[in-house]
Design a protein around this motif. Structure first.
Motif, PDB file in Angstrom:
ATOM      1  N   GLN A 126       0.812  -1.215   0.000  1.00 33.56           N
ATOM      2  CA  GLN A 126       0.000   0.000   0.000  1.00 33.56           C
ATOM      3  C   GLN A 126       0.855   1.279   0.000  1.00 33.56           C
ATOM      4  O   GLN A 126       0.446   2.323   0.506  1.00 33.56           O
ATOM      5  CB  GLN A 126      -0.927   0.011   1.235  1.00 33.56           C
ATOM      6  CG  GLN A 126      -1.817  -1.201   1.370  1.00 33.56           C
ATOM      7  CD  GLN A 126      -3.036  -1.149   0.459  1.00 33.56           C
ATOM      8  OE1 GLN A 126      -3.808  -0.213   0.510  1.00 33.56           O
ATOM      9  NE2 GLN A 126      -3.205  -2.147  -0.378  1.00 33.56           N
TER      10      GLN A 126
ATOM     11  N   ARG B 282      -0.789   4.346  -1.950  1.00 33.71           N
ATOM     12  CA  ARG B 282      -2.027   4.987  -1.489  1.00 33.71           C
ATOM     13  C   ARG B 282      -1.798   6.456  -1.137  1.00 33.71           C
ATOM     14  O   ARG B 282      -2.593   7.326  -1.482  1.00 33.71           O
ATOM     15  CB  ARG B 282      -2.590   4.224  -0.294  1.00 33.71           C
ATOM     16  CG  ARG B 282      -3.848   4.858   0.274  1.00 33.71           C
ATOM     17  CD  ARG B 282      -4.448   4.034   1.370  1.00 33.71           C
ATOM     18  NE  ARG B 282      -5.128   2.866   0.814  1.00 33.71           N
ATOM     19  CZ  ARG B 282      -6.076   2.186   1.462  1.00 33.71           C
ATOM     20  NH1 ARG B 282      -6.413   2.542   2.679  1.00 33.71           N
ATOM     21  NH2 ARG B 282      -6.651   1.149   0.915  1.00 33.71           N
TER      22      ARG B 282
ATOM     23  N   LEU C 189      -1.296   8.564  -4.270  1.00 28.79           N
ATOM     24  CA  LEU C 189      -2.559   8.796  -4.969  1.00 28.79           C
ATOM     25  C   LEU C 189      -3.433   9.773  -4.192  1.00 28.79           C
ATOM     26  O   LEU C 189      -4.147  10.579  -4.781  1.00 28.79           O
ATOM     27  CB  LEU C 189      -3.269   7.468  -5.212  1.00 28.79           C
ATOM     28  CG  LEU C 189      -2.541   6.588  -6.246  1.00 28.79           C
ATOM     29  CD1 LEU C 189      -2.923   5.128  -6.089  1.00 28.79           C
ATOM     30  CD2 LEU C 189      -2.814   7.059  -7.654  1.00 28.79           C
ATOM     31  N   GLY C 190      -3.348   9.716  -2.854  1.00 33.76           N
ATOM     32  CA  GLY C 190      -4.062  10.691  -2.031  1.00 33.76           C
ATOM     33  C   GLY C 190      -3.597  12.105  -2.333  1.00 33.76           C
ATOM     34  O   GLY C 190      -4.383  13.054  -2.301  1.00 33.76           O
TER      35      GLY C 190
ATOM     36  N   LEU D 177      -7.000  11.339  -5.075  1.00 39.92           N
ATOM     37  CA  LEU D 177      -7.633  10.076  -5.470  1.00 39.92           C
ATOM     38  C   LEU D 177      -7.757   9.185  -4.240  1.00 39.92           C
ATOM     39  O   LEU D 177      -6.759   8.891  -3.571  1.00 39.92           O
ATOM     40  CB  LEU D 177      -6.797   9.363  -6.542  1.00 39.92           C
ATOM     41  CG  LEU D 177      -6.882   9.966  -7.948  1.00 39.92           C
ATOM     42  CD1 LEU D 177      -5.683   9.532  -8.788  1.00 39.92           C
ATOM     43  CD2 LEU D 177      -8.184   9.541  -8.630  1.00 39.92           C
ATOM     44  N   TYR D 178      -8.990   8.759  -3.950  1.00 41.98           N
ATOM     45  CA  TYR D 178      -9.259   7.961  -2.756  1.00 41.98           C
ATOM     46  C   TYR D 178     -10.123   6.759  -3.122  1.00 41.98           C
ATOM     47  O   TYR D 178     -10.796   6.744  -4.149  1.00 41.98           O
ATOM     48  CB  TYR D 178      -9.975   8.816  -1.697  1.00 41.98           C
ATOM     49  CG  TYR D 178      -9.184  10.039  -1.301  1.00 41.98           C
ATOM     50  CD1 TYR D 178      -8.126   9.940  -0.394  1.00 41.98           C
ATOM     51  CD2 TYR D 178      -9.466  11.282  -1.857  1.00 41.98           C
ATOM     52  CE1 TYR D 178      -7.377  11.065  -0.038  1.00 41.98           C
ATOM     53  CE2 TYR D 178      -8.730  12.405  -1.513  1.00 41.98           C
ATOM     54  CZ  TYR D 178      -7.685  12.285  -0.600  1.00 41.98           C
ATOM     55  OH  TYR D 178      -6.939  13.386  -0.269  1.00 41.98           O
ATOM     56  N   GLU D 179     -10.123   5.750  -2.226  1.00 42.98           N
ATOM     57  CA  GLU D 179     -10.982   4.588  -2.444  1.00 42.98           C
ATOM     58  C   GLU D 179     -11.773   4.306  -1.180  1.00 42.98           C
ATOM     59  O   GLU D 179     -11.437   4.792  -0.095  1.00 42.98           O
ATOM     60  CB  GLU D 179     -10.161   3.361  -2.853  1.00 42.98           C
ATOM     61  CG  GLU D 179      -9.191   2.865  -1.809  1.00 42.98           C
ATOM     62  CD  GLU D 179      -8.403   1.643  -2.273  1.00 42.98           C
ATOM     63  OE1 GLU D 179      -8.888   0.907  -3.145  1.00 42.98           O
ATOM     64  OE2 GLU D 179      -7.310   1.428  -1.739  1.00 42.98           O
TER      65      GLU D 179
ATOM     66  N   ASP E 143     -12.527   2.417   1.936  1.00 42.77           N
ATOM     67  CA  ASP E 143     -11.571   1.673   2.763  1.00 42.77           C
ATOM     68  C   ASP E 143     -12.267   0.469   3.397  1.00 42.77           C
ATOM     69  O   ASP E 143     -12.737   0.537   4.530  1.00 42.77           O
ATOM     70  CB  ASP E 143     -10.986   2.604   3.822  1.00 42.77           C
ATOM     71  CG  ASP E 143      -9.755   1.992   4.487  1.00 42.77           C
ATOM     72  OD1 ASP E 143      -9.295   0.945   4.002  1.00 42.77           O
ATOM     73  OD2 ASP E 143      -9.269   2.562   5.474  1.00 42.77           O
TER      74      ASP E 143
ATOM     75  N   HIS F 102      -7.371  -2.085  -7.248  1.00 46.43           N
ATOM     76  CA  HIS F 102      -7.964  -0.927  -6.575  1.00 46.43           C
ATOM     77  C   HIS F 102      -8.823  -0.123  -7.550  1.00 46.43           C
ATOM     78  O   HIS F 102      -8.588  -0.148  -8.758  1.00 46.43           O
ATOM     79  CB  HIS F 102      -6.874  -0.008  -6.026  1.00 46.43           C
ATOM     80  CG  HIS F 102      -5.992  -0.642  -4.996  1.00 46.43           C
ATOM     81  ND1 HIS F 102      -6.255  -0.581  -3.646  1.00 46.43           N
ATOM     82  CD2 HIS F 102      -4.851  -1.364  -5.127  1.00 46.43           C
ATOM     83  CE1 HIS F 102      -5.305  -1.233  -2.972  1.00 46.43           C
ATOM     84  NE2 HIS F 102      -4.449  -1.713  -3.850  1.00 46.43           N
TER      85      HIS F 102
ATOM     86  N   TYR G 253      -9.678   3.828  -7.414  1.00 51.94           N
ATOM     87  CA  TYR G 253      -9.519   5.143  -6.792  1.00 51.94           C
ATOM     88  C   TYR G 253     -10.363   6.163  -7.556  1.00 51.94           C
ATOM     89  O   TYR G 253     -10.492   6.057  -8.785  1.00 51.94           O
ATOM     90  CB  TYR G 253      -8.054   5.583  -6.847  1.00 51.94           C
ATOM     91  CG  TYR G 253      -7.129   4.821  -5.922  1.00 51.94           C
ATOM     92  CD1 TYR G 253      -6.974   5.211  -4.590  1.00 51.94           C
ATOM     93  CD2 TYR G 253      -6.402   3.726  -6.381  1.00 51.94           C
ATOM     94  CE1 TYR G 253      -6.111   4.521  -3.739  1.00 51.94           C
ATOM     95  CE2 TYR G 253      -5.538   3.037  -5.538  1.00 51.94           C
ATOM     96  CZ  TYR G 253      -5.399   3.437  -4.217  1.00 51.94           C
ATOM     97  OH  TYR G 253      -4.558   2.754  -3.384  1.00 51.94           O
TER      98      TYR G 253
ATOM     99  N   ARG H 152     -11.809  10.512  -7.840  1.00 49.87           N
ATOM    100  CA  ARG H 152     -11.806  11.938  -7.502  1.00 49.87           C
ATOM    101  C   ARG H 152     -13.123  12.518  -8.005  1.00 49.87           C
ATOM    102  O   ARG H 152     -13.518  12.282  -9.147  1.00 49.87           O
ATOM    103  CB  ARG H 152     -10.630  12.609  -8.225  1.00 49.87           C
ATOM    104  CG  ARG H 152     -10.445  14.084  -7.929  1.00 49.87           C
ATOM    105  CD  ARG H 152      -9.282  14.644  -8.718  1.00 49.87           C
ATOM    106  NE  ARG H 152      -9.658  14.989 -10.092  1.00 49.87           N
ATOM    107  CZ  ARG H 152      -8.791  15.356 -11.034  1.00 49.87           C
ATOM    108  NH1 ARG H 152      -7.499  15.395 -10.765  1.00 49.87           N
ATOM    109  NH2 ARG H 152      -9.209  15.670 -12.248  1.00 49.87           N
TER     110      ARG H 152
ATOM    111  N   PRO I 210     -17.297   7.463  -2.696  1.00 49.20           N
ATOM    112  CA  PRO I 210     -17.229   6.000  -2.582  1.00 49.20           C
ATOM    113  C   PRO I 210     -18.282   5.485  -1.598  1.00 49.20           C
ATOM    114  O   PRO I 210     -18.426   6.017  -0.492  1.00 49.20           O
ATOM    115  CB  PRO I 210     -15.809   5.745  -2.048  1.00 49.20           C
ATOM    116  CG  PRO I 210     -15.048   7.007  -2.309  1.00 49.20           C
ATOM    117  CD  PRO I 210     -16.055   8.101  -2.212  1.00 49.20           C
TER     118      PRO I 210
END
Length: 245
Positions: free
Chosen positions: A178, A181, A184-185, A189-191, A193, A211, A213, A215, A219
């Protein structure tokens, strides 16, 4: 689609539609076609998709006549495929299957060294009149390569995706620890969790390499289908994410 403001996105590394090695290998592309339909996703991001493979085509009697992306697309879906790697016997790359109209697409080579041919597939999809940008990735096996490929991804996004546009980046990140992550944050960009959304190896999943992700979308959930029918088809399990538009 359950709800007009819910977008369902799946990502799946299909292992080129073949499982096993040598004379015991078996063709799974027909089962994968049924599986992709069962995912009931609006957008399906696929990795390790064959355009053609001359040797396997001779070996398997039931090798589909269509390239795999087109073969796997459920009725009414558009298929977009672009090659990442050209090999002695054929080509393979990333694909996107969309329930919604495709407005445009492009490919960018993000290979980090000559032993791994990698690329990203960028597709613009029109969902209820709203332009959604989707990038399908399959990152390298070496940690340093993955970091450099995310930097390339960042430059691509800055250049090709308007800042206010909804963006999805999905695929096989090959990210065991990871580490990506946080990077990307930094790109906003988030996913979702979800605990233990493990996708690899399919038979006894120990890590989440796959994954989705986003924006500019909210989610809502993350799901990994499990069971024998899934681990027989590929070395990865599919990942299904839902978002509110």
């Amino acid at each position: 689609m359950q709800n007009d403001d819910i977008l369902r996105v799946a990502t799946y590394n299909i292992h080129k539609g073949v499982q096993g090695l040598g004379p015991v290998r078996r063709l799974e592309i027909h089962n994968l076609g049924l599986a992709v339909e069962q995912l009931d996703a609006d957008i399906v991001c696929l990795q390790e998709v064959r355009k053609l493979h001359r040797r396997e085509q001779l070996y398997f009697q039931r090798w589909p006549e269509l390239p795999q992306a087109e073969y796997l697309a459920p009725e009414g879906y558009e298929a977009v495929y672009r090659t990442n790697a050209i090999t002695k016997h054929g080509e393979h790359g990333n694909a996107l299957l969309s329930r919604w109209p495709v407005m445009g697409h492009q490919h960018e080579d993000i290979s980090d060294h000559r032993f791994e041919q990698r690329g990203l597939l960028h597709v613009e999809v029109d969902v209820h009149g709203r332009r959604i940008h989707v990038i399908v990735v399959h990152l390298g096996l070496i940690p340093g390569s993955r970091v450099r490929q995310v930097e390339r991804l960042q430059r691509f996004i800055d250049r090709e995706v308007p800042p206010q546009a909804p963006l999805i980046v999905a695929g096989d990140f090959n990210d065991w620890g990871q580490q990506l992550r946080k990077m990307l944050g930094g790109l906003a960009l988030y996913e979702f969790d979800a605990p233990r959304a493990f996708t690899f190896p399919a038979r006894l999943p120990l890590a989440q390499l796959d994954h989705v992700y986003v924006r500019g979308l909210t989610p809502l959930s993350l799901d990994v289908p499990r069971g024998r029918i899934w681990w027989r088809m590929s070395d990865h399990l599919p990942l299904i994410a839902e978002f509110r538009l």
